[in-house]
Scaffold this active site. Sequence first.
Site, PDB file in Angstrom:
ATOM      1  N   SER A 115      -1.069 -10.150   8.368  1.00  0.00           N
ATOM      2  CA  SER A 115      -0.826  -9.267   7.229  1.00  0.00           C
ATOM      3  C   SER A 115      -1.323  -7.852   7.541  1.00  0.00           C
ATOM      4  CB  SER A 115      -1.475  -9.845   5.976  1.00  0.00           C
ATOM      5  OG  SER A 115      -0.759  -9.460   4.832  1.00  0.00           O
ATOM      6  N   LYS A 167      -0.139  -1.987 -21.460  1.00  0.00           N
ATOM      7  CA  LYS A 167      -1.488  -1.543 -21.098  1.00  0.00           C
ATOM      8  C   LYS A 167      -2.399  -2.703 -20.719  1.00  0.00           C
ATOM      9  CE  LYS A 167      -4.513   1.584 -20.353  1.00  0.00           C
ATOM     10  NZ  LYS A 167      -4.351   2.434 -19.156  1.00  0.00           N
TER      11      LYS A 167
END
Length: 291
Positions: A115, A167
């Site tokens: 990765s 949010k």
Amino acid sequence: MLSLVLILISLLGIIIFKLLSKKLKSGSEIAVLDISGVMESGSRKSLLTKQCGVESILKEIKKLKEKDQVEAILLKINSPGGSAVAADNIYRQLQDFKLETAKPVVASMQDVAASGGYYVAMAADQVFANHSTLTGSIGVIMQLANLKGLFEKAGIKQETFKSGRFKDIGNAGREMTKEERELLNYMVQDVYEPFVKVVAQGRSLSEEEVRTIADGRLYTGNQALQADLVDQLGTFEEAIEYLKELEEVSDKAQVVEYGVPKLRDKLSSLLAAKLNLHIVPELGARYEFRP
């Protein structure tokens, strides 16, 4: 007679120049840059776990730009990845090093270069892997916990006040909506695309070719070679020999390690291994390049 004197002076000058050049070459270096542990932003900090502090690595690369005796960088990578931003910062700094100095960069993969560890290796001109190295894992991951069931069993009620409907995206106290899942998935894909481009550029492949092998899976070093994700199988020592055979690098160059963990970090990493401790991501969301 004058011509003979001039010839002798010229020959003497050539001999002196060669002697001086040899002396200068004897002080040349191959800088080994140690990139080990989980990549995190900030300086190397670890009490019970091994982390790669990116700021310290970036400082080392900047210093190497100014060292005339450094003829090449050898990346010694042993990392499962970590912060996407951290991996990208190292990659960009190495690219700047090559652009500004025209000096070679070679990567030597150790146990793991997956990765984010693989992302960094894409800055190298030549990539070595051991037969059993674990590499690849090309992709992006974001994980969020859903603790709604646990909260209900514990009698915990959560009150949320927010200025917009997204949010509190990822709120562990409730199920995620379909819109939120789509939004987060889009964000992950948006971070994934640059990873594909970096691999395509580093391996001279088309983006389409990269996508066929960049599905997040791990590869052994041998499998990575077959998939054209690395250049050759070889040990760290063989990577050094490869560099010394390059025209730009003296075969007498000394191998000097930079960015090596301090004794405290080595001891804490050893303790973590003995206790079988693992890094636990902090609560919250972020993009990561890791298996």
